[in-house]
Design an enzyme around this catalytic site. Structure first.
Site, PDB file in Angstrom:
ATOM      1  N   TYR A 120      22.777 -79.869 -72.141  1.00  8.39           N
ATOM      2  CA  TYR A 120      24.182 -79.667 -72.708  1.00  8.39           C
ATOM      3  C   TYR A 120      23.918 -79.204 -74.171  1.00  8.39           C
ATOM      4  O   TYR A 120      24.653 -78.235 -74.493  1.00  8.39           O
ATOM      5  CB  TYR A 120      24.910 -81.226 -72.666  1.00  8.39           C
ATOM      6  N   GLU A 121      23.037 -79.762 -74.994  1.00 10.05           N
ATOM      7  CA  GLU A 121      22.826 -79.588 -76.330  1.00 10.05           C
ATOM      8  C   GLU A 121      22.136 -77.859 -76.200  1.00 10.05           C
ATOM      9  O   GLU A 121      22.459 -77.214 -77.056  1.00 10.05           O
ATOM     10  CB  GLU A 121      21.459 -80.297 -76.923  1.00 10.05           C
TER      11      GLU A 121
ATOM     12  N   SER B  83      -6.097 -54.419 -55.249  1.00  6.14           N
ATOM     13  CA  SER B  83      -5.876 -55.543 -54.434  1.00  6.14           C
ATOM     14  C   SER B  83      -7.149 -56.469 -54.525  1.00  6.14           C
ATOM     15  O   SER B  83      -8.200 -56.142 -55.250  1.00  6.14           O
ATOM     16  CB  SER B  83      -5.502 -55.200 -53.111  1.00  6.14           C
ATOM     17  N   LEU B  84      -7.362 -57.435 -53.676  1.00  4.79           N
ATOM     18  CA  LEU B  84      -8.376 -58.336 -53.634  1.00  4.79           C
ATOM     19  C   LEU B  84      -9.231 -58.265 -52.253  1.00  4.79           C
ATOM     20  O   LEU B  84      -8.485 -57.998 -51.410  1.00  4.79           O
ATOM     21  CB  LEU B  84      -8.381 -59.744 -54.020  1.00  4.79           C
TER      22      LEU B  84
ATOM     23  N   GLU C 220      -9.403 -69.940 -59.548  1.00  2.93           N
ATOM     24  CA  GLU C 220      -7.588 -69.916 -59.686  1.00  2.93           C
ATOM     25  C   GLU C 220      -7.066 -69.989 -58.426  1.00  2.93           C
ATOM     26  O   GLU C 220      -7.742 -69.829 -57.343  1.00  2.93           O
ATOM     27  CB  GLU C 220      -7.250 -68.770 -60.426  1.00  2.93           C
TER      28      GLU C 220
ATOM     29  N   LYS D 230      -4.455 -68.875 -55.675  1.00  2.00           N
ATOM     30  CA  LYS D 230      -3.798 -67.393 -55.335  1.00  2.00           C
ATOM     31  C   LYS D 230      -2.395 -67.861 -55.095  1.00  2.00           C
ATOM     32  O   LYS D 230      -2.093 -68.251 -53.903  1.00  2.00           O
ATOM     33  CB  LYS D 230      -4.435 -66.861 -54.284  1.00  2.00           C
TER      34      LYS D 230
ATOM     35  N   ASP E  56       1.442 -66.939 -54.205  1.00  2.00           N
ATOM     36  CA  ASP E  56       1.896 -66.023 -53.116  1.00  2.00           C
ATOM     37  C   ASP E  56       3.251 -65.512 -53.509  1.00  2.00           C
ATOM     38  O   ASP E  56       4.444 -66.187 -53.219  1.00  2.00           O
ATOM     39  CB  ASP E  56       1.857 -66.784 -51.709  1.00  2.00           C
TER      40      ASP E  56
ATOM     41  N   GLU F   9       2.232 -63.286 -61.037  1.00  2.00           N
ATOM     42  CA  GLU F   9       2.924 -63.090 -60.023  1.00  2.00           C
ATOM     43  C   GLU F   9       4.189 -64.059 -60.146  1.00  2.00           C
ATOM     44  O   GLU F   9       4.342 -64.752 -60.914  1.00  2.00           O
ATOM     45  CB  GLU F   9       2.131 -63.992 -58.936  1.00  2.00           C
TER      46      GLU F   9
ATOM     47  N   TYR G 259      -2.342 -64.441 -64.821  1.00  2.00           N
ATOM     48  CA  TYR G 259      -3.599 -64.621 -64.436  1.00  2.00           C
ATOM     49  C   TYR G 259      -4.700 -63.355 -65.062  1.00  2.00           C
ATOM     50  O   TYR G 259      -5.740 -63.736 -64.863  1.00  2.00           O
ATOM     51  CB  TYR G 259      -3.958 -64.833 -62.994  1.00  2.00           C
TER      52      TYR G 259
ATOM     53  N   LYS H 298      -9.401 -66.968 -48.481  1.00  2.00           N
ATOM     54  CA  LYS H 298      -7.931 -67.625 -47.955  1.00  2.00           C
ATOM     55  C   LYS H 298      -8.057 -68.784 -47.103  1.00  2.00           C
ATOM     56  O   LYS H 298      -9.094 -69.104 -46.352  1.00  2.00           O
ATOM     57  CB  LYS H 298      -7.834 -66.285 -47.027  1.00  2.00           C
TER      58      LYS H 298
ATOM     59  N   CYS I 121      -3.365 -42.557 -21.022  1.00  2.00           N
ATOM     60  CA  CYS I 121      -2.395 -42.848 -22.017  1.00  2.00           C
ATOM     61  C   CYS I 121      -0.807 -43.020 -21.923  1.00  2.00           C
ATOM     62  O   CYS I 121      -0.058 -42.531 -21.014  1.00  2.00           O
ATOM     63  CB  CYS I 121      -2.321 -41.581 -22.818  1.00  2.00           C
TER      64      CYS I 121
ATOM     65  N   CYS J 180       1.281 -39.942 -22.768  1.00  2.00           N
ATOM     66  CA  CYS J 180       1.142 -38.407 -22.247  1.00  2.00           C
ATOM     67  C   CYS J 180       0.226 -38.502 -20.978  1.00  2.00           C
ATOM     68  O   CYS J 180       0.062 -37.381 -20.359  1.00  2.00           O
ATOM     69  CB  CYS J 180       0.407 -37.470 -23.020  1.00  2.00           C
TER      70      CYS J 180
ATOM     71  N   CYS K  52      -6.854 -41.460 -26.778  1.00  2.00           N
ATOM     72  CA  CYS K  52      -6.301 -40.538 -25.843  1.00  2.00           C
ATOM     73  C   CYS K  52      -6.739 -39.313 -26.395  1.00  2.00           C
ATOM     74  O   CYS K  52      -6.639 -38.920 -27.699  1.00  2.00           O
ATOM     75  CB  CYS K  52      -5.103 -40.687 -25.913  1.00  2.00           C
TER      76      CYS K  52
ATOM     77  N   CYS L  25      -0.161 -34.952 -27.420  1.00  2.00           N
ATOM     78  CA  CYS L  25       0.234 -36.473 -27.298  1.00  2.00           C
ATOM     79  C   CYS L  25       0.984 -36.621 -28.081  1.00  2.00           C
ATOM     80  O   CYS L  25       0.535 -36.502 -29.671  1.00  2.00           O
ATOM     81  CB  CYS L  25      -0.993 -37.319 -27.402  1.00  2.00           C
TER      82      CYS L  25
HETATM   83  P1  AMP Z   1      -3.918 -58.912 -51.842  1.00  2.00           P
HETATM   84  O1  AMP Z   1      -2.591 -58.448 -51.877  1.00  2.00           O
HETATM   85  O2  AMP Z   1      -3.898 -59.896 -50.564  1.00  2.00           O
HETATM   86  O3  AMP Z   1      -5.066 -58.061 -51.785  1.00  2.00           O
HETATM   87  O4  AMP Z   1      -4.269 -60.037 -52.926  1.00  2.00           O
HETATM   88  C1  AMP Z   1      -4.142 -59.322 -54.401  1.00  2.00           C
HETATM   89  C2  AMP Z   1      -2.960 -59.799 -54.826  1.00  2.00           C
HETATM   90  O5  AMP Z   1      -3.080 -61.541 -55.258  1.00  2.00           O
HETATM   91  C3  AMP Z   1      -2.904 -59.432 -56.401  1.00  2.00           C
HETATM   92  O6  AMP Z   1      -2.242 -58.198 -56.472  1.00  2.00           O
HETATM   93  C4  AMP Z   1      -2.086 -60.525 -57.171  1.00  2.00           C
HETATM   94  O7  AMP Z   1      -0.621 -60.208 -56.981  1.00  2.00           O
HETATM   95  C5  AMP Z   1      -2.332 -61.701 -56.185  1.00  2.00           C
HETATM   96  N1  AMP Z   1      -2.582 -62.713 -56.893  1.00  2.00           N
HETATM   97  C6  AMP Z   1      -2.101 -64.241 -57.108  1.00  2.00           C
HETATM   98  N2  AMP Z   1      -2.758 -64.991 -57.453  1.00  2.00           N
HETATM   99  C7  AMP Z   1      -3.954 -64.456 -58.220  1.00  2.00           C
HETATM  100  C8  AMP Z   1      -4.867 -64.748 -59.160  1.00  2.00           C
HETATM  101  N3  AMP Z   1      -4.632 -66.102 -59.823  1.00  2.00           N
HETATM  102  N4  AMP Z   1      -5.506 -63.822 -59.582  1.00  2.00           N
HETATM  103  C9  AMP Z   1      -5.476 -62.576 -59.364  1.00  2.00           C
HETATM  104  N5  AMP Z   1      -4.560 -61.993 -58.333  1.00  2.00           N
HETATM  105  C10 AMP Z   1      -3.817 -62.920 -57.696  1.00  2.00           C
HETATM  106 ZN    ZN Z   2      -1.967 -39.524 -25.016  1.00  2.21          ZN
END
Ligand code: AMP
Ligand code: ZN
Length: 665
Positions: free
Chosen positions: A33-34, A81-82, A111, A113, A115, A170, A222, A309, A403, A406, A421, A427
């Protein structure tokens, strides 16, 4: 006037602080509220004195601006990406690989990850300048207006922040907020959202930022990038970011060995279920930024980081049928059609069965109860069969021999898992797929022409291969479904414009098996025009850096086909670029021909990548490790001791960056 300005500044400062306490630290010191009263007061003043408007004022978080089209922004530093790992062995292999490339002990930062949807924020003089989505990694969308509404994103930094830097993170939607949003949706009779991750990434692209403001999104950071930031390690970066006002989860930990990394992984595999938001794994990063720089990147991901993962959830469900898809290269993929089942927040109806061997190995049969798992991929996979539930008279699956599109008899080359194929030119899915690849963004990038239109054009018999595109007329495409005068115009213009696309991308666009973007670049640079590539022998091709036998054979096969050569001849006639352009060639010399150069250490006047490019542009070869073949080493400061020792032992010359630059002057 001055008094008003001061009052506004003070209110902004106070609100900023409370905002930080509440959303970043989770430790509010005043009531909601404040807070609202103070915010209203500030809003009142800003309305009365518009001359003191500030785009980063706490009042701007409520949103309200509407974006019709998000501007495309090229990332100053590519967003990679990773690579993924799933086991202790994977991690040990990774460590063995990187230990060959860097000197000294390696420490890791572990760290979580998160999502969600990745985002890159740019700050200048402590203020949020821009927020850009990851996009394809090279360029993304400017979503600043939407990001500003997220309370944990600081609009004004505190402490000793650098003048300019980028920070990556993220955007996630915590479960609590997600569930609340869904309750409200159900109440008003709308479909609930499927999962937090898609909802988070969908939020970034909402046109009305006030709508985004209503969603309880969070931004977890991150990674800091930029030049001359004075940072030495990843762990230090995280602490600094936290001190400047960013939300950096405190799970991050240093590990001195892969064993310690695994302890972290095991701990969080259990504990993640108590976190307020989704995580799908752990990210392990080489802690030293100097070692990170030495390791560099592959075409796709940093060598210095690895995602681990967590084991995905699995469920069992009934397999109704197996269908077969034909891909762009003619590869056949068997697909399992399943009784729809909920898995990790989405409904799964189909799963990949990979190839004939896989089906045989698992002995998957129609009617079986199968185990389905969702890993990192979009399409889930089948892990096995619950034999206790197998129907009585079930028959082993017989893989198709012809196939499905085709009816051509399928082939399977020695040592390959996939059936193909061979009917490349007639095709349908292959014809369509090849043209779709040709026009795609990283290839010819034809504006105004999409995948569906390609299918339509092929099905209507207007084109049979990519060279036919250049003969299309507006009159031909106008009658197509969903075409209007304007879109037909755009399509023809887009095709015309693609004639300026540089040679290396044309080469990629041709869709030669195994010739991806990187290989196409290598070939273009080495041979300079298509004729030279067409005439190269297999032996000749293999001599090119990073071109292996498989690629070389595929290139030879491609140019042995009369049809392909005919197509290329037509592309040439239409004016498509089949050689490197003059200005690219101009910067290329042969000054370093035959030289194998290693780059090591930190440089003053050029970046490591610029150095490597200079070496390649001048005909030299960059190598990552020192051997007797090394011609010399371009050494900066801080060259690792074991590299130095090896260079001495093999008697290899060290030169500094200036001596090198002189060589190519
Ligand atoms: P992937 O999309 O599976 O190749 O994973 C790569 C993605 O993981 C990066 O593009 C980040 O958006 C995400 N991510 C989430 N947490 C982390 C983290 N602690 N360090 C680096 N990437 C991260
Ligand atoms: Zn074919």
């Amino acid at each position: 006037m001055d008094k008003v300005k001061k009052q506004i500044d003070t209110l902004r400062e106070v609100l900023r602080n409370h905002n930080y306490n509440y959303y970043v630290l989770d430790k509010p010191t005043i009531t909601d509220y404040e807070f609202d009263c103070k915010l209203k007061e500030l809003q009142g003043l800003e309305k009365k004195y518009p001359e003191f408007f500030d785009p980063n004022s706490p009042t701007q978080r409520v949103g309200g601006s509407v974006t019709k089209n998000f501007e495309t922004i090229v990332h100053e530093h590519r967003m990679y990406s990773l690579d993924n790992s799933y086991s202790k062995e994977d991690l040990q292999n990774w460590e063995a690989r990187i230990k060959k490339l860097v000197d000294g002990e390696i420490q890791y930062t572990c760290e979580l990850k998160y999502d969600g949807a990745s985002i890159s924020l740019t700050y200048e003089n402590g203020k949020l300048l821009r927020a850009v989505t990851r996009g394809d990694g090279f360029q993304g969308d400017d979503v600043t207006a939407n990001i500003k509404t997220i309370n944990s994103v600081p609009l004004q930094l505190q402490g000793d922040y650098p003048d300019k830097f980028h920070i990556r993170g993220e955007i996630v939607l915590p479960f609590a907020g997600f569930n609340k949003m869904n309750e409200e949706r159900i109440e008003i009779g709308e479909e609930p959202y499927r999962n937090p991750r898609n909802t988070a990434s969908g939020s970034l692209k909402l046109q009305d930022s006030a709508e985004v403001a209503k969603r309880p999104l969070e931004c977890l950071l991150y990674n800091i990038t930029g030049t001359r930031l004075g940072l030495k390690s990843q762990y230090e970066s995280l602490q600094k970011a936290r001190a400047w006002g960013f939300k950096v989860p405190d799970a991050a930990k240093l590990a001195n060995s892969i064993e310690e990394v695994l302890e972290f992984v095991m701990y969080w595999d259990e504990q993640r279920h108590h976190l307020p938001y989704e995580t799908d794994g752990v990210v392990i990063k080489v802690n030293s930024l100097q070692q990170q720089e030495e390791l560099g990147y592959t075409a796709k991901a940093p060598r210095w980081a690895m995602a681990y993962k967590f084991k995905a959830e699995r469920v069992s469900t009934r397999l109704h049928s197996i269908t077969y898809q034909v891909g762009r290269t003619g590869a056949i993929t068997p697909v399992a059609n399943l009784e729809p089942v909920e898995l990790a927040g989405t409904t799964v109806k189909r799963a990949s069965l990979h190839n004939a061997d896989q089906i045989e190995k698992l002995d998957v049969r129609v009617g079986d109860e199968v185990y389905v798992e969702k890993g990192g991929e979009i399409i889930p996979k089948i892990l096995g069969v619950d034999l206790t539930k197998r129907p009585l008279h079930s028959e082993p699956t017989k893989y198709i021999e012809h196939c499905p599109e085709c009816a051509t008899e399928l082939v399977r080359n020695d040592g390959e898992a996939q059936h193909y194929c061979p009917n490349e030119s007639d095709c349908k899915p292959q014809v369509i797929g090849r043209i779709q690849h040709f026009i795609s963004r990283k290839a010819m990038d034809i504006d105004g022409l999409g995948g569906e239109t390609v299918a339509l054009l092929v099905n209507e018999g207007l084109i049979k291969n990519y060279s036919d595109l250049y003969e299309l007329t507006k009159e031909q495409v106008m009658p197509l479904e969903r075409m209007a005068e304007k879109s037909a115009d755009n399509l023809i213009k887009g095709i015309e414009k693609s004639k300026a696309i540089p040679f290396e991308r044309v080469l990629f666009a041709l869709g030669i098996r195994y010739v991806g973007e990187t290989v196409a670049k290598k070939l273009a640079k080495h041979y300079k025009n298509i004729l030279a590539i067409a005439e190269a022998s297999k032996e000749d091709l293999v001599n090119v850096d990073e071109i292996g036998v498989k690629i070389a054979e595929s290139v030879c096969d491609f140019f042995n086909s009369e049809k392909n050569n005919h197509n290329i001849e037509r592309l040439r006639r239409f004016g498509v670029q089949l050689e490197l352009s003059a200005d690219v060639l101009q910067n290329q010399t042969e000054k370093l021909k035959g030289e194998v150069v290693v780059v090591s250490g930190v440089f003053e006047s050029v970046s490591r990548n610029e150095l490597k490019k200079l070496i390649e542009d001048n005909g030299g070869k960059v190598s990552s490790s020192i051997s007797s073949k090394t011609s010399y080493i371009v050494a900066g400061s801080n060259m690792g001791p074991s590299k130095k020792e090896k260079a001495d032992r093999l008697n290899i010359l060290l030169i500094n960056e200036y001596e090198f630059l002189q060589k190519i002057e």
